[in-house]
Design a protein around this motif. Structure first.
Motif, mmCIF file in Angstrom:
data_model
loop_
_atom_site.group_PDB
_atom_site.id
_atom_site.type_symbol
_atom_site.label_atom_id
_atom_site.label_comp_id
_atom_site.label_asym_id
_atom_site.label_seq_id
_atom_site.Cartn_x
_atom_site.Cartn_y
_atom_site.Cartn_z
ATOM 1 N N TYR A 1 8.121 3.580 8.473
ATOM 2 C CA TYR A 1 7.466 4.757 7.907
ATOM 3 C C TYR A 1 7.362 5.929 8.883
ATOM 4 C CZ TYR A 1 6.296 1.215 4.509
ATOM 5 O OH TYR A 1 6.384 0.212 3.577
ATOM 6 N N GLU A 2 7.854 5.769 10.103
ATOM 7 C CA GLU A 2 7.712 6.821 11.116
ATOM 8 C C GLU A 2 8.410 8.119 10.746
ATOM 9 O OE1 GLU A 2 8.757 5.391 14.978
ATOM 10 O OE2 GLU A 2 6.974 4.142 15.115
ATOM 11 N N LYS B 1 4.978 -3.775 14.591
ATOM 12 C CA LYS B 1 5.758 -2.627 15.087
ATOM 13 C C LYS B 1 6.975 -2.348 14.214
ATOM 14 C CE LYS B 1 3.596 -1.549 18.961
ATOM 15 N NZ LYS B 1 2.689 -0.427 18.928
ATOM 16 N N HIS B 2 7.712 -3.389 13.855
ATOM 17 C CA HIS B 2 8.928 -3.220 13.053
ATOM 18 C C HIS B 2 8.595 -2.668 11.668
ATOM 19 C CE1 HIS B 2 12.974 -3.900 11.572
ATOM 20 N NE2 HIS B 2 12.468 -4.566 10.552
ATOM 21 N N ASP B 3 7.547 -3.178 11.044
ATOM 22 C CA ASP B 3 7.157 -2.730 9.713
ATOM 23 C C ASP B 3 6.667 -1.281 9.738
ATOM 24 O OD1 ASP B 3 7.417 -5.213 8.025
ATOM 25 O OD2 ASP B 3 6.083 -5.965 9.581
ATOM 26 N N LEU C 1 0.826 -1.207 0.000
ATOM 27 C CA LEU C 1 0.000 0.000 0.000
ATOM 28 C C LEU C 1 0.861 1.257 0.000
ATOM 29 C CD1 LEU C 1 -2.774 -1.091 2.525
ATOM 30 C CD2 LEU C 1 -2.955 -0.955 0.034
ATOM 31 N N ALA C 2 1.942 1.241 0.757
ATOM 32 C CA ALA C 2 2.856 2.382 0.787
ATOM 33 C C ALA C 2 3.471 2.603 -0.594
ATOM 34 C CB ALA C 2 3.937 2.168 1.838
ATOM 35 N N ALA C 3 3.852 1.522 -1.257
ATOM 36 C CA ALA C 3 4.455 1.621 -2.585
ATOM 37 C C ALA C 3 3.452 2.088 -3.634
ATOM 38 C CB ALA C 3 5.039 0.272 -2.998
ATOM 39 N N GLU C 4 2.175 1.807 -3.419
ATOM 40 C CA GLU C 4 1.131 2.197 -4.365
ATOM 41 C C GLU C 4 0.660 3.636 -4.154
ATOM 42 O OE1 GLU C 4 -2.011 -0.694 -4.125
ATOM 43 O OE2 GLU C 4 -0.744 -2.279 -4.944
ATOM 44 N N GLY C 5 1.260 4.356 -3.226
ATOM 45 C CA GLY C 5 0.965 5.764 -3.061
ATOM 46 C C GLY C 5 -0.181 6.103 -2.128
ATOM 47 N N TYR C 6 -0.525 5.221 -1.232
ATOM 48 C CA TYR C 6 -1.548 5.555 -0.242
ATOM 49 C C TYR C 6 -0.967 6.574 0.728
ATOM 50 C CZ TYR C 6 -4.935 2.142 -1.786
ATOM 51 O OH TYR C 6 -5.874 1.461 -2.524
#
Length: 104
Positions: free
Chosen positions: A63-64, A57-59, A38-43
């Motif tokens: 993005y923090e 938590k690690h994943d 989802l992050a790669a798809e531009g959400y």
């Protein structure tokens, strides 16, 4: 304009589809991969149930430091653990330099 996604167990997220948000029911095993997809798809915003976020938590930490995507925890059907409120509180404190839930 950025898209908004909601991830979690089906019972916790199915109502968000009525609001026009993209819903992604996932299991714990597939959640990390879906988050990165989802992050790669531009959400721009990814809502994730607190129970699922506890397992990722690690994943999520990846993005923090980024502006996009904003990963925001929401309560699921199992209830509110307070983790989502703490996360939002921390973000606002960093942005404005003040505790928004200050109580005497």
């Amino acid at each position: 304009m950025y898209k908004i996604a909601v991830m979690g167990d089906y019972d916790s997220i199915y109502g968000f589809a009525a609001l026009g948000l993209d819903t992604f029911p996932v299991t714990f095993q597939e959640a990390g991969e879906r988050l990165h997809q989802l992050a790669a798809e531009g959400y721009g915003i990814i809502y994730i149930t607190e129970e699922l976020a506890a397992q990722l938590k690690h994943d999520i930490a990846r993005y923090e430091g980024q502006i996009i995507p904003a990963v925001i925890e929401i309560p699921g059907v199992s209830g509110n653990t307070g983790s989502g409120v703490r996360g939002v509180k921390k973000s606002v404190e960093q942005a404005v330099g003040s505790d928004i839930l200050f109580s005497n």
